[in-house]
Design a protein around this motif. Structure first.
Motif, PDB file in Angstrom:
ATOM      1  N   LYS A  89      54.164 117.700  57.569  1.00 50.22           N
ATOM      2  CA  LYS A  89      53.975 119.132  57.336  1.00 50.22           C
ATOM      3  C   LYS A  89      52.913 119.703  58.269  1.00 50.22           C
ATOM      4  CE  LYS A  89      53.235 118.126  53.112  1.00 50.22           C
ATOM      5  NZ  LYS A  89      52.894 118.083  51.685  1.00 50.22           N
ATOM      6  N   LEU A  90      51.904 118.898  58.560  1.00 47.87           N
ATOM      7  CA  LEU A  90      50.862 119.384  59.469  1.00 47.87           C
ATOM      8  C   LEU A  90      51.303 119.245  60.923  1.00 47.87           C
ATOM      9  CD1 LEU A  90      47.669 118.015  57.718  1.00 47.87           C
ATOM     10  CD2 LEU A  90      48.527 120.334  57.768  1.00 47.87           C
ATOM     11  N   LEU A 140      54.411 119.578  62.115  1.00 46.78           N
ATOM     12  CA  LEU A 140      55.470 120.495  62.543  1.00 46.78           C
ATOM     13  C   LEU A 140      55.047 121.957  62.500  1.00 46.78           C
ATOM     14  CD1 LEU A 140      58.707 118.888  61.068  1.00 46.78           C
ATOM     15  CD2 LEU A 140      57.672 118.607  63.306  1.00 46.78           C
ATOM     16  N   ILE A 141      53.794 122.245  62.092  1.00 47.46           N
ATOM     17  CA  ILE A 141      53.378 123.648  62.132  1.00 47.46           C
ATOM     18  C   ILE A 141      52.411 123.874  63.295  1.00 47.46           C
ATOM     19  CG2 ILE A 141      53.826 124.073  59.683  1.00 47.46           C
ATOM     20  CD1 ILE A 141      50.800 123.873  59.194  1.00 47.46           C
ATOM     21  N   LYS A 166      57.729 122.576  69.858  1.00 44.90           N
ATOM     22  CA  LYS A 166      59.055 122.492  69.237  1.00 44.90           C
ATOM     23  C   LYS A 166      59.302 121.086  68.704  1.00 44.90           C
ATOM     24  CE  LYS A 166      61.554 126.283  71.177  1.00 44.90           C
ATOM     25  NZ  LYS A 166      61.813 126.815  72.507  1.00 44.90           N
ATOM     26  N   ARG A 167      60.122 121.040  67.660  1.00 40.36           N
ATOM     27  CA  ARG A 167      60.402 119.746  67.029  1.00 40.36           C
ATOM     28  C   ARG A 167      60.996 118.744  68.007  1.00 40.36           C
ATOM     29  NH1 ARG A 167      62.854 120.654  60.970  1.00 40.36           N
ATOM     30  NH2 ARG A 167      61.198 121.986  60.197  1.00 40.36           N
ATOM     31  N   LYS A 210      67.141 120.114  62.500  1.00 37.22           N
ATOM     32  CA  LYS A 210      67.692 120.972  61.454  1.00 37.22           C
ATOM     33  C   LYS A 210      67.059 120.761  60.088  1.00 37.22           C
ATOM     34  CE  LYS A 210      71.350 122.835  60.853  1.00 37.22           C
ATOM     35  NZ  LYS A 210      72.666 123.193  60.382  1.00 37.22           N
ATOM     36  N   ARG A 211      66.432 119.618  59.948  1.00 37.72           N
ATOM     37  CA  ARG A 211      65.957 119.228  58.622  1.00 37.72           C
ATOM     38  C   ARG A 211      64.984 120.218  57.994  1.00 37.72           C
ATOM     39  NH1 ARG A 211      66.225 114.117  57.556  1.00 37.72           N
ATOM     40  NH2 ARG A 211      67.181 114.741  55.611  1.00 37.72           N
ATOM     41  N   ASP A 212      65.205 120.536  56.701  1.00 37.56           N
ATOM     42  CA  ASP A 212      64.229 121.293  55.933  1.00 37.56           C
ATOM     43  C   ASP A 212      63.183 120.314  55.416  1.00 37.56           C
ATOM     44  OD1 ASP A 212      65.416 123.681  56.282  1.00 37.56           O
ATOM     45  OD2 ASP A 212      66.340 123.802  54.309  1.00 37.56           O
ATOM     46  N   VAL A 213      61.920 120.567  55.753  1.00 45.52           N
ATOM     47  CA  VAL A 213      60.868 119.668  55.283  1.00 45.52           C
ATOM     48  C   VAL A 213      60.429 120.151  53.908  1.00 45.52           C
ATOM     49  CG1 VAL A 213      58.623 118.676  55.767  1.00 45.52           C
ATOM     50  CG2 VAL A 213      60.161 119.252  57.623  1.00 45.52           C
ATOM     51  N   ARG A 240      56.846 127.673  53.035  1.00 43.95           N
ATOM     52  CA  ARG A 240      57.387 126.757  54.046  1.00 43.95           C
ATOM     53  C   ARG A 240      58.299 127.473  55.022  1.00 43.95           C
ATOM     54  NH1 ARG A 240      57.636 120.762  52.051  1.00 43.95           N
ATOM     55  NH2 ARG A 240      55.801 120.808  50.764  1.00 43.95           N
ATOM     56  N   VAL A 261      56.075 129.166  57.701  1.00 42.55           N
ATOM     57  CA  VAL A 261      55.575 128.280  58.764  1.00 42.55           C
ATOM     58  C   VAL A 261      56.683 127.495  59.462  1.00 42.55           C
ATOM     59  CG1 VAL A 261      53.278 128.028  57.781  1.00 42.55           C
ATOM     60  CG2 VAL A 261      55.078 126.448  57.101  1.00 42.55           C
ATOM     61  N   GLY A 262      57.925 127.786  59.114  1.00 41.39           N
ATOM     62  CA  GLY A 262      59.041 127.188  59.842  1.00 41.39           C
ATOM     63  C   GLY A 262      59.401 125.771  59.421  1.00 41.39           C
ATOM     64  N   LEU A 263      58.867 125.306  58.296  1.00 41.42           N
ATOM     65  CA  LEU A 263      59.231 123.951  57.857  1.00 41.42           C
ATOM     66  C   LEU A 263      60.630 123.951  57.246  1.00 41.42           C
ATOM     67  CD1 LEU A 263      55.946 122.581  56.250  1.00 41.42           C
ATOM     68  CD2 LEU A 263      57.029 121.824  58.348  1.00 41.42           C
ATOM     69  N   ILE A 264      60.996 125.109  56.669  1.00 41.82           N
ATOM     70  CA  ILE A 264      62.319 125.231  56.059  1.00 41.82           C
ATOM     71  C   ILE A 264      63.011 126.400  56.742  1.00 41.82           C
ATOM     72  CG2 ILE A 264      63.500 125.894  53.913  1.00 41.82           C
ATOM     73  CD1 ILE A 264      61.528 124.365  52.336  1.00 41.82           C
ATOM     74  N   GLY A 265      64.270 126.230  57.026  1.00 38.08           N
ATOM     75  CA  GLY A 265      65.014 127.310  57.659  1.00 38.08           C
ATOM     76  C   GLY A 265      65.441 128.342  56.633  1.00 38.08           C
ATOM     77  N   PHE A 306      59.603 130.375  67.932  1.00 36.72           N
ATOM     78  CA  PHE A 306      58.745 129.553  67.070  1.00 36.72           C
ATOM     79  C   PHE A 306      57.352 129.316  67.647  1.00 36.72           C
ATOM     80  CE2 PHE A 306      57.201 125.302  65.842  1.00 36.72           C
ATOM     81  CZ  PHE A 306      57.073 125.492  64.475  1.00 36.72           C
ATOM     82  N   VAL A 310      49.920 123.002  53.710  1.00 40.29           N
ATOM     83  CA  VAL A 310      51.042 123.084  52.797  1.00 40.29           C
ATOM     84  C   VAL A 310      50.860 122.009  51.748  1.00 40.29           C
ATOM     85  CG1 VAL A 310      53.534 123.068  52.593  1.00 40.29           C
ATOM     86  CG2 VAL A 310      52.472 123.930  54.658  1.00 40.29           C
TER      87      VAL A 310
END
Lengths: 319, 314
Positions: free
Chosen positions: A140-141, A143-144, A148-149, A314-317, B54, B57-61, B78, B89
């Protein structure tokens, strides 16, 4: 990108587990060296005077078997006989005794078996490098950040490759030092005899070994890539380690079994990862070429990477 | 009160919807957050607070809608959007096998232009200077929270996003976080978004709150307005409360009259009080006292969520 790799490298080398792995690798090499040294000092020096005769006898028996068995002989065996015969003839012609003393080269050839060991550790790192971030909650830390991922994942993969190279380097360098200390350097440079496409050529031993290490590590790179893919796509390091290790030990055998009956076995990854089969043996399935294998390896590689990147981006974290 | 876009608007949540399979988790959410304010995101567990945060902050679409940070879309732009954001978070999980300082170096490398001096300054700000070179696994939860705060302040963000920042902290820790948050909003002019289900904490920390329930934003109010509401409850101590209740009900048929132990409780406007008293006295009701009952945030919250909740169900 360099900073990201630095980060990943730091995360690997701040953990005790990594040092345990390196320690184990060194330990195994030392044990191997000690064991060979102990056996070597007890064994007698091979009789060197009659070697030409010995080789001739050997060749005759090979030849006899080849003619006796005729078509019934498996292509793999046939190829290896032909190879032996060609190399023996070359030795006789060029006055190159096979009974060279065991030296650092011999030791390096023996320790190259340990590539699988180094591969195992690389797989463990590859399996954990993405999944652990999820386990620790640090994803979580991670990817913010304004990165880019895809770039983060690429940095992680490059770190896995670097770690693999690092393990290979340790293996090679430590074996070389240990081998020189225990068995010494041969008096004259011994060439390696390479048999390819029906003819024998001389090759420098160092070049041969580097080649050998390189080809052998393809299998390890592919398995590490697969472990990395499972790690990124399923966030599960145990699954990644388990499946990759299972395939590492069993993949070749299973493919060989399938290859007996079905020709499509040649499309299985493990039929292709061992490129040495084209230089030192016969391909697993008849009709396979080195070009085919390289293509298959690239296809699998791209497939693994595509899955890893697609799912990771694509994954939702959520957890 | 949802806030029109102004020059001060830093975060715009525009009609955001999130569906997972067929379930709608977040339903067309819209609000703006401005610089210098602490925006509280309030709602019961499972209402969609964390999901919304989330998404910011872009963790979830998101399924539809958009979120803009300083005008940059988190979806399409982004890197530009997120570089102004610092966040924790849920719990600030750090690499436990590294020291606090190494953790900060790790995250500093991921943003541009974070110097060693800046790291030292941030460590000083959160008060971790003494222990920063110890491994994180030896830290208490409060210290981890401070390290988490340091981690999100390294790159001088304009927006701070804290999801349940006081979860599991002791009162001293809660106070410390609260003081930091207020200070950052006022002195550094940051926009802070805080989520919580703890009302008292929100009351002390926030300037404005948005209430979310079942994925819908049901209200956005200034904290001061929210606590007071536009009408107050007055309790009138009487003899014969049933009769008094009936009389008031005749006067204002729509009023929700409640009987209490000592009399009646009426949600009245201030200007209507004399009229009610006069009427009650004329009907021979003995009045012993009239007092204002201040509603707690909790009452208000339950009131707002149950009212709007009913509307949603209808």
């Amino acid at each position: 990108m360099i900073k990201l790799i630095q980060n990943e490298w730091m995360k690997i080398f701040r953990r005790t587990g990594t040092y345990v792995m390196i320690g184990l690798l060194l330990f195994v090499l030392i044990v191997m060296g000690g064991f060979i040294k102990y056996q070597d000092s007890k064994g007698s020096v091979p009789d060197n005077s009659e070697w030409k005769k010995g080789l001739q006898v050997q060749n005759e028996s090979y030849q006899k078997e080849l003619t006796e068995m005729g078509d019934a002989i498996p292509p793999e065996v046939k190829l290896s006989y032909e190879r032996e015969i060609a190399i023996n003839e070359y030795r006789i012609e060029n006055d190159l005794s096979p009974n060279e003393e065991y030296s650092v080269w011999g030791f390096l050839t023996d320790t190259s078996q340990m590539i699988e060991f180094a591969g195992l550790f690389t797989i463990i790192i590859a399996a954990g490098i993405v999944a652990s971030e999820f386990n620790w909650g640090t994803i979580k830390l991670l990817l913010i950040r304004p990165i880019k991922r895809g770039k983060i994942l690429a940095a992680k993969y490059l770190t896995v490759l670097l770690f693999g190279l690092f393990m290979l380097f340790i293996l090679f360098a430590f074996s070389a030092i240990l081998g020189m200390a225990l068995f010494g350097f041969p008096n004259e440079a011994v060439p390696y005899l390479n048999y390819y496409d029906g003819s024998v050529t001389e090759q420098s031993m160092l070049l041969h070994l580097i080649n050998y290490f390189g080809l052998k590590s393809i299998n390890m790179i592919m398995l590490a890539t697969m472990a990395f893919m499972i790690s990124a796509a399923f966030r599960n390091s145990s699954l990644a380690i388990g499946l990759s290790l299972f395939l590492m030990f069993m993949g070749g055998q299973l493919t060989r079994l399938i290859a007996i009956k079905y020709e499509w076995a040649k499309y299985i990854l493990f039929a292709n990862t061992d490129l040495l089969q084209y230089f030192e043996g016969a391909p697993m399935v008849e009709g396979m070429t080195i070009g085919f294998s390289i293509t298959m390896i690239i296809v699998y590689f791209l497939l693994f990477q595509a899955i890893a990147f697609y799912v990771f981006k694509k994954r939702d974290v959520a957890a | 009160m949802r806030g029109e876009k102004t020059m001060d608007t830093l975060v715009e949540i525009q009609n955001v919807t999130k569906t997972i399979k067929v379930r709608t988790i977040i339903d067309s959410l819209s609000f703006n957050v401005n610089k210098g304010e602490v925006f509280g995101f309030l709602g019961p567990n499972g209402a969609g607070k964390t999901t919304t945060i989330r998404m910011i902050v872009g963790l979830i679409g998101m399924t539809s809608g958009d979120i803009k940070i300083l005008g940059h879309s988190i979806k399409t732009d982004f890197e530009q959007a997120i570089k102004h954001v610092g966040g924790i978070v849920e719990n600030p999980e750090m690499y436990k096998f590294m020291s606090g300082y190494q953790n900060l170096v790790h995250f500093a490398r991921m943003s541009q232009g974070v110097t060693k001096e800046k790291i030292a300054e941030t460590v000083e700000f959160v008060g971790l200077t003494d222990r920063i070179h110890d491994k994180v696994k030896t830290y208490s939860l409060g210290m981890r929270q401070r390290l988490g705060l340091a981690q999100c302040l390294l790159h001088d963000p304009k927006i701070l996003i804290l999801d349940e920042p006081t979860n599991g902290l002791d009162p001293a820790g809660i106070r410390e976080i609260r003081d930091h948050v207020r200070k950052l909003a006022k002195e550094k002019d940051m926009a802070v978004i805080v989520s919580s289900h703890l009302l008292s904490e929100m009351e002390m920390m926030c300037d404005r709150i948005g209430i979310i329930q079942q994925g819908k934003l049901i209200d956005v109010q200034l904290m001061t307005d929210f606590v007071q509401g536009n009408e107050k409850i007055y309790e009138i101590e009487v003899e014969g409360k049933e009769k008094a209740g009936r009389i008031v009900k005749e006067m204002y048929p729509d009023l929700r009259v409640q009987l209490t132990e000592i009399g009646v409780a009426l949600p009245l406007k201030r200007e209507n009080i004399p009229e009610v008293i006069k009427h009650l006295v004329n009907q021979d009701i003995h009045i012993f006292g009239v007092k204002e009952v201040t509603k707690t945030l909790e009452d208000r919250f339950l009131e707002v969520t149950s009212q709007k909740g009913e509307l949603v169900h209808d």
